[in-house]
Enzyme design. Structure first.
Site, PDB file in Angstrom:
ATOM      1  N   ILE A  15      67.416  30.896  82.287  1.00  0.00           N
ATOM      2  CA  ILE A  15      67.715  30.929  80.845  1.00  0.00           C
ATOM      3  C   ILE A  15      67.307  29.626  80.167  1.00  0.00           C
ATOM      4  O   ILE A  15      66.905  29.633  78.994  1.00  0.00           O
ATOM      5  CB  ILE A  15      69.203  31.273  80.584  1.00  0.00           C
ATOM      6  CG1 ILE A  15      69.382  31.733  79.139  1.00  0.00           C
ATOM      7  CG2 ILE A  15      70.128  30.113  80.910  1.00  0.00           C
ATOM      8  CD1 ILE A  15      68.588  32.943  78.746  1.00  0.00           C
ATOM      9  N   SER A  37      68.765  18.692  87.096  1.00  0.00           N
ATOM     10  CA  SER A  37      68.703  19.907  87.902  1.00  0.00           C
ATOM     11  C   SER A  37      68.371  19.494  89.318  1.00  0.00           C
ATOM     12  O   SER A  37      67.577  18.564  89.524  1.00  0.00           O
ATOM     13  CB  SER A  37      67.606  20.827  87.335  1.00  0.00           C
ATOM     14  OG  SER A  37      67.928  22.177  87.511  1.00  0.00           O
ATOM     15  N   ARG A  38      68.983  20.160  90.303  1.00  0.00           N
ATOM     16  CA  ARG A  38      68.822  19.714  91.693  1.00  0.00           C
ATOM     17  C   ARG A  38      67.394  19.908  92.192  1.00  0.00           C
ATOM     18  O   ARG A  38      66.886  19.121  92.985  1.00  0.00           O
ATOM     19  CB  ARG A  38      69.793  20.472  92.605  1.00  0.00           C
ATOM     20  CG  ARG A  38      71.247  20.223  92.286  1.00  0.00           C
ATOM     21  CD  ARG A  38      72.111  21.290  92.905  1.00  0.00           C
ATOM     22  NE  ARG A  38      71.598  22.612  92.577  1.00  0.00           N
ATOM     23  CZ  ARG A  38      72.026  23.748  93.095  1.00  0.00           C
ATOM     24  NH1 ARG A  38      72.981  23.726  93.990  1.00  0.00           N
ATOM     25  NH2 ARG A  38      71.497  24.898  92.728  1.00  0.00           N
ATOM     26  N   LYS A  91      77.059  31.063  78.023  1.00  0.00           N
ATOM     27  CA  LYS A  91      78.102  32.039  78.298  1.00  0.00           C
ATOM     28  C   LYS A  91      78.068  32.379  79.781  1.00  0.00           C
ATOM     29  O   LYS A  91      76.997  32.321  80.362  1.00  0.00           O
ATOM     30  CB  LYS A  91      77.927  33.313  77.459  1.00  0.00           C
ATOM     31  CG  LYS A  91      76.537  33.927  77.514  1.00  0.00           C
ATOM     32  CD  LYS A  91      76.093  34.965  78.430  1.00  0.00           C
ATOM     33  CE  LYS A  91      76.608  35.490  79.652  1.00  0.00           C
ATOM     34  NZ  LYS A  91      75.625  36.415  80.313  1.00  0.00           N
ATOM     35  N   ASP A 171      78.637  39.852  83.889  1.00  0.00           N
ATOM     36  CA  ASP A 171      77.731  38.805  83.391  1.00  0.00           C
ATOM     37  C   ASP A 171      76.934  39.337  82.197  1.00  0.00           C
ATOM     38  O   ASP A 171      76.930  38.700  81.139  1.00  0.00           O
ATOM     39  CB  ASP A 171      76.812  38.282  84.501  1.00  0.00           C
ATOM     40  CG  ASP A 171      75.834  37.253  83.962  1.00  0.00           C
ATOM     41  OD1 ASP A 171      76.280  36.147  83.616  1.00  0.00           O
ATOM     42  OD2 ASP A 171      74.629  37.566  83.850  1.00  0.00           O
TER      43      ASP A 171
HETATM   44  P1  NAP Z   1      69.904  30.662  87.409  1.00  0.00           P
HETATM   45  O1  NAP Z   1      68.466  30.624  87.019  1.00  0.00           O
HETATM   46  O2  NAP Z   1      70.281  31.324  88.683  1.00  0.00           O
HETATM   47  O3  NAP Z   1      70.566  29.236  87.412  1.00  0.00           O
HETATM   48  C1  NAP Z   1      70.265  28.205  86.529  1.00  0.00           C
HETATM   49  C2  NAP Z   1      70.071  26.898  87.289  1.00  0.00           C
HETATM   50  O4  NAP Z   1      71.333  26.311  87.558  1.00  0.00           O
HETATM   51  C3  NAP Z   1      69.457  27.073  88.668  1.00  0.00           C
HETATM   52  O5  NAP Z   1      68.059  27.192  88.589  1.00  0.00           O
HETATM   53  C4  NAP Z   1      69.916  25.828  89.397  1.00  0.00           C
HETATM   54  O6  NAP Z   1      68.951  24.779  89.204  1.00  0.00           O
HETATM   55  C5  NAP Z   1      71.216  25.467  88.708  1.00  0.00           C
HETATM   56  N1  NAP Z   1      72.317  25.749  89.618  1.00  0.00           N
HETATM   57  C6  NAP Z   1      72.559  26.902  90.295  1.00  0.00           C
HETATM   58  N2  NAP Z   1      73.645  26.782  91.079  1.00  0.00           N
HETATM   59  C7  NAP Z   1      74.098  25.527  90.898  1.00  0.00           C
HETATM   60  C8  NAP Z   1      75.177  24.782  91.434  1.00  0.00           C
HETATM   61  N3  NAP Z   1      76.005  25.331  92.325  1.00  0.00           N
HETATM   62  N4  NAP Z   1      75.361  23.525  91.030  1.00  0.00           N
HETATM   63  C9  NAP Z   1      74.530  22.952  90.116  1.00  0.00           C
HETATM   64  N5  NAP Z   1      73.467  23.598  89.587  1.00  0.00           N
HETATM   65  C10 NAP Z   1      73.271  24.860  89.964  1.00  0.00           C
HETATM   66  O7  NAP Z   1      70.770  31.374  86.269  1.00  0.00           O
HETATM   67  P2  NAP Z   1      70.409  31.771  84.778  1.00  0.00           P
HETATM   68  O8  NAP Z   1      69.968  33.186  84.767  1.00  0.00           O
HETATM   69  O9  NAP Z   1      69.560  30.731  84.134  1.00  0.00           O
HETATM   70  O10 NAP Z   1      71.886  31.777  84.178  1.00  0.00           O
HETATM   71  C11 NAP Z   1      72.600  30.575  83.952  1.00  0.00           C
HETATM   72  C12 NAP Z   1      73.678  30.844  82.931  1.00  0.00           C
HETATM   73  O11 NAP Z   1      73.070  31.363  81.741  1.00  0.00           O
HETATM   74  C13 NAP Z   1      74.688  31.918  83.384  1.00  0.00           C
HETATM   75  O12 NAP Z   1      75.972  31.582  82.935  1.00  0.00           O
HETATM   76  C14 NAP Z   1      74.203  33.191  82.692  1.00  0.00           C
HETATM   77  O13 NAP Z   1      75.261  34.087  82.419  1.00  0.00           O
HETATM   78  C15 NAP Z   1      73.640  32.619  81.397  1.00  0.00           C
HETATM   79  N6  NAP Z   1      72.605  33.467  80.786  1.00  0.00           N
HETATM   80  C16 NAP Z   1      71.576  33.959  81.526  1.00  0.00           C
HETATM   81  C17 NAP Z   1      70.644  34.806  80.918  1.00  0.00           C
HETATM   82  C18 NAP Z   1      69.461  35.361  81.650  1.00  0.00           C
HETATM   83  O14 NAP Z   1      68.732  36.212  81.089  1.00  0.00           O
HETATM   84  N7  NAP Z   1      69.169  34.932  82.858  1.00  0.00           N
HETATM   85  C19 NAP Z   1      70.782  35.142  79.573  1.00  0.00           C
HETATM   86  C20 NAP Z   1      71.804  34.563  78.848  1.00  0.00           C
HETATM   87  C21 NAP Z   1      72.719  33.738  79.462  1.00  0.00           C
HETATM   88  P3  NAP Z   1      68.741  23.672  90.373  1.00  0.00           P
HETATM   89  O15 NAP Z   1      68.686  24.422  91.668  1.00  0.00           O
HETATM   90  O16 NAP Z   1      67.455  23.000  89.993  1.00  0.00           O
HETATM   91  O17 NAP Z   1      69.956  22.787  90.278  1.00  0.00           O
END
Ligand code: NAP
Length: 311
Positions: A15, A37-38, A91, A171
């Site tokens: 996101i 970011s890690r 969110k 989610d």
């Molecule tokens: P994601 O790509 O799986 O995670 C985002 C980043 O967070 C990961 O690439 C990782 O980066 C970091 N991360 C993951 N686990 C972690 C941990 N335990 N500690 C620290 N950093 C961590 O998820 P996403 O889809 O972007 O969603 C993230 C948030 O945005 C969620 O709350 C989701 O509900 C919300 N969201 C998502 C979307 C969508 O379409 N995907 C839409 C609206 C809102 P590093 O490994 O580089 O640290």
């Protein structure tokens, strides 16, 4: 004159790249100066491995936007607020309702803005729908939510959604609840829920919610991650003046059979405008009602086990 705030993004994943970085680049009130970011980094800004390293090295940052999964939201927000930074939360605003309340108190104590963002509330159908329901619709009779998509398409490889605090099908479902709680002129109470949960996950793959509005209107929601290939993100609200329908997650609106012309879609640019305005006015915006309904579904729901997802 309006301020320009130095901003950092934390958690550079799907996101952050799809929506936050382009929206920030187009928003003159913020200057992206760093990311944490890690495993990922962003071009043309300073990059750190985690928020503690970021905060230690960048004392002049004004604000952070937290885009990692919800399970780490509280610790990251706490660190940022204690360092005096304004905080925007993706969110859901937390993995539990109580941690969001705690963050509100901490933000207030440090004089910081806390913005719990709900991107679906910035969809173009939402404010016109809210206005019509408040002024022209008469009584609300019933609300039906259908929020269905293929989890393998929309969340490929994501493990956190299946862990405690990851919400499972809530989610995406919480996006629908964020719209319903915004547009209805009534509060709604959860009466019952069914959570269909694979034998190898902690969170549900499908859920049904049975709620009631304070005027007595039934509010039902069906969330399902086993749906495809075309997703269904629809809300129908029957009223004295006819049916209001929001389609495609709030991108389309029809009222009493007539399609309404909406402005162009700009969810995330609108969120950053709102964050900027909150900082300027020294205000916060934290509405936990969507998360509270999800928490109530876990509190009050009947768990039905289904076949393993095969994570
Ligand atoms: P994601 O790509 O799986 O995670 C985002 C980043 O967070 C990961 O690439 C990782 O980066 C970091 N991360 C993951 N686990 C972690 C941990 N335990 N500690 C620290 N950093 C961590 O998820 P996403 O889809 O972007 O969603 C993230 C948030 O945005 C969620 O709350 C989701 O509900 C919300 N969201 C998502 C979307 C969508 O379409 N995907 C839409 C609206 C809102 P590093 O490994 O580089 O640290």
């Amino acid at each position: 004159m309006k301020g320009i705030y130095k901003l950092a993004v934390v958690g550079v994943g799907k996101i952050a790249r799809d929506q936050h970085l382009p929206a920030i680049a187009a928003q003159p009130g913020f200057e992206l100066v760093a990311c944490a970011s890690r495993n990922a980094s962003v071009d043309r800004v300073r990059n750190y491995r985690d928020i503690d390293a970021l905060l230690a090295a960048e004392p002049s940052i004004d604000a952070v936007s937290l885009c990692a999964p919800p399970q780490v939201r509280y610790a990251q927000a706490l660190a940022a607020l204690e360092a005096g930074k304004h905080v925007m939360l993706e969110k859901p605003p937390g993995a539990s309702v109580s941690e969001v309340a705690a963050l509100q108190e901490i933000a207030q104590a440090h004089g910081c803005t806390l913005f719990a963002s709900w991107h679906s509330r910035a969809a173009s159908a939402v404010e016109p729908a809210r206005e019509w329901l408040a002024k022209d619709a008469g009584a609300i009779r019933s609300v039906e939510v259908r929020w269905k998509e293929d989890v393998r398409r929309w969340h490929p490889g994501q493990q956190w959604i299946w862990e405690p605090g990851g919400l499972g099908v809530f989610d995406p479902g919480i996006n629908a609840l964020s719209i319903v709680t915004r547009v209805l002129p009534h509060e709604i109470a959860l009466r019952g829920a069914t959570l269909t949960t694979p034998s190898d996950t902690s969170t549900p793959i499908a859920a049904e919610l049975d709620c009631v509005a304070t005027n007595g209107a039934p509010v039902r929601a069906v969330f399902d991650w086993r749906h495809g290939p075309v997703e269904e993100w629809d809300i129908d609200i029957d009223t004295d003046a006819g049916r209001l329908s929001m389609r495609e997650g709030g991108k389309r609106l029809s009222i009493a059979g007539k399609e309404i012309d909406l402005g162009r879609e700009r969810e995330y640019p609108a969120l950053y405008e709102q964050f900027h305005a909150l900082i300027e006015t020294k205000a916060s915006d934290v509405d936990v009602r969507p998360l509270r309904l999800v928490a109530d579904a876990f509190l009050n729901g009947r768990r039905v086990e289904t076949e393993a997802f095969g994570r």
